[in-house]
Design an enzyme around this catalytic site. Structure first.
Site, PDB file in Angstrom:
ATOM      1  N   PRO A  97      36.241  30.422  30.667  1.00 47.08           N
ATOM      2  CA  PRO A  97      37.663  29.755  30.067  1.00 47.08           C
ATOM      3  C   PRO A  97      38.622  31.037  30.204  1.00 47.08           C
ATOM      4  O   PRO A  97      38.194  32.282  29.779  1.00 47.08           O
ATOM      5  CB  PRO A  97      37.662  29.507  28.941  1.00 47.08           C
ATOM      6  CG  PRO A  97      36.377  29.677  28.312  1.00 47.08           C
ATOM      7  CD  PRO A  97      35.329  30.306  29.251  1.00 47.08           C
ATOM      8  N   ALA A 107      35.580  39.399  35.580  1.00 45.77           N
ATOM      9  CA  ALA A 107      34.547  38.791  36.414  1.00 45.77           C
ATOM     10  C   ALA A 107      35.016  38.368  37.615  1.00 45.77           C
ATOM     11  O   ALA A 107      34.481  38.445  38.710  1.00 45.77           O
ATOM     12  CB  ALA A 107      33.850  37.629  35.723  1.00 45.77           C
ATOM     13  N   ASP A 149      35.315  45.115  29.711  1.00 51.95           N
ATOM     14  CA  ASP A 149      35.168  43.936  30.795  1.00 51.95           C
ATOM     15  C   ASP A 149      34.739  44.287  32.113  1.00 51.95           C
ATOM     16  O   ASP A 149      33.872  43.438  32.672  1.00 51.95           O
ATOM     17  CB  ASP A 149      36.611  43.074  30.626  1.00 51.95           C
ATOM     18  CG  ASP A 149      36.849  42.587  29.307  1.00 51.95           C
ATOM     19  OD1 ASP A 149      36.418  43.182  28.204  1.00 51.95           O
ATOM     20  OD2 ASP A 149      37.692  41.621  29.344  1.00 51.95           O
TER      21      ASP A 149
END
Ligand code: PMV
Length: 315
Positions: A97, A107, A149
């Site tokens: 989400p 990602a 991340d």
């Protein structure tokens, strides 16, 4: 057609303190973003499966757009621009989400770089993908931002991140993630904490120090699978994040539901706070009990296995 995928992430311990150089511990999880690239001579199209939530209609241009779709296309456009690529049809699909602190944008950027590198024969290494992705994510978000991340989306597994990134060999954990469905603004939360630190350095620095100790101790506890003690550290870390002012009523309601009826060994907010998600470590009652407790408290629930594989060609 070339397909690449990259994982989302959770920050296990150390958010916010990492902005001041203290090592944080994060893990890739088994929710993935997938990017497909095909030739489209003379054109350039970006397509996404992200849900049409909060969409708007541009009557003059006759275009329908959604916040989520715009979000994905913003990152893919930045990647295309960086590589000077055109004549392509790009399709983005994601289980992660957006705006939840689960590394969705990283990602997408990493999977897009890997798919394009393979499709166009650029031969980018993982190290190059991680560095480029961090630069692109920072420029789109116009923010500070640690490389957590983008490094996790690229290398996968567990990483200890400060100014440098260290890979750690640790066993997987089965976590339950509770999403408040309140989007969070990482930049805003970072600014809030850094301004608190500027006003009360003598109070905030020791809190960062304690968070750093937790992130360090957790490495040993995960290695030895000392889960009860690990849960305790999650609870302490959540309290310290509350003290820094990034907790919310909704996040705490999920944390208490997880620890109470859910029987979790520990629970904490993950990421910047102000919204987004909590992570909880299931106790003897197991993941399904925890899932029910979190749903009853109003969360959208994901099961996340830590230590997942990083970027790869294929789904
Ligand atoms: O909200 P997220 O998952 O992007 O996490 C931000 C974590 C911070 O430590 C607050 C910032 C960072 O870049 O590490």
């Amino acid at each position: 057609m070339t397909l690449a995928s990259a994982p989302g992430k959770v920050i296990l311990f150390g958010e916010h303190a990492v902005v001041s150089g203290i090592p944080a511990l994060g893990s890739a999880v088994d929710l993935r973003a997938r990017v497909m690239v095909e030739d489209l001579p003379g054109g350039l199209e970006i397509e996404t499966n992200l849900p049409l939530k909060g969409f708007s209609l541009d009557l003059l241009a006759g275009r329908l757009s959604s916040k989520e779709a715009l979000y994905a296309t913003r990152y893919v456009s930045a990647v295309l621009e960086e590589l000077g690529a055109t004549g392509l049809h790009i399709k983005v699909e994601s289980d992660i989400p957006p705006g939840a602190g689960l590394g969705s944008s990283a990602a997408i950027v990493v999977a897009a770089l890997a798919a394009l590198s393979s499709h166009l024969g650029l031969g980018l290494s993982r190290v190059e993908i991680a560095a480029l992705a961090h630069r692109i994510e920072k420029s789109v978000q116009k923010g500070l931002g640690s490389p957590m991340d983008t490094a996790l989306a690229t290398f996968g597994g567990y990483l200890q991140v400060s100014s440098c990134v260290r890979e750690l060999d640790l066993p997987p954990l089965a976590l339950v993630v509770g999403h408040t469905e309140i989007p969070h603004d990482t930049r805003h939360e970072i600014d809030k904490v850094q301004s608190l630190r500027a006003r009360h350095p003598d109070l905030v620095e020791p809190i960062f120090g304690a968070i750093g100790l937790i992130a360090e101790r957790a490495v040993y506890l995960i290695k030895e699978l000392k889960l009860a003690e690990l849960g305790e550290l999650m609870n302490i870390n959540h309290g310290l994040l509350e003290a820094l002012g990034v907790g919310t009523k909704e996040l705490s309601e999920l944390v208490y539901a997880a620890r109470g009826v859910g029987g979790a060994l520990g629970a904490k907010l993950t990421g910047a706070g102000g919204g987004g998600c909590i992570i909880a470590l299931p106790g003897p009652a197991g993941g399904p009990t925890l899932e029910i407790a979190l749903r009853q408290a109003g969360a959208r629930v994901f099961h996340a296995r830590t230590g997942s594989e990083g970027v790869r060609l294929g789904a």
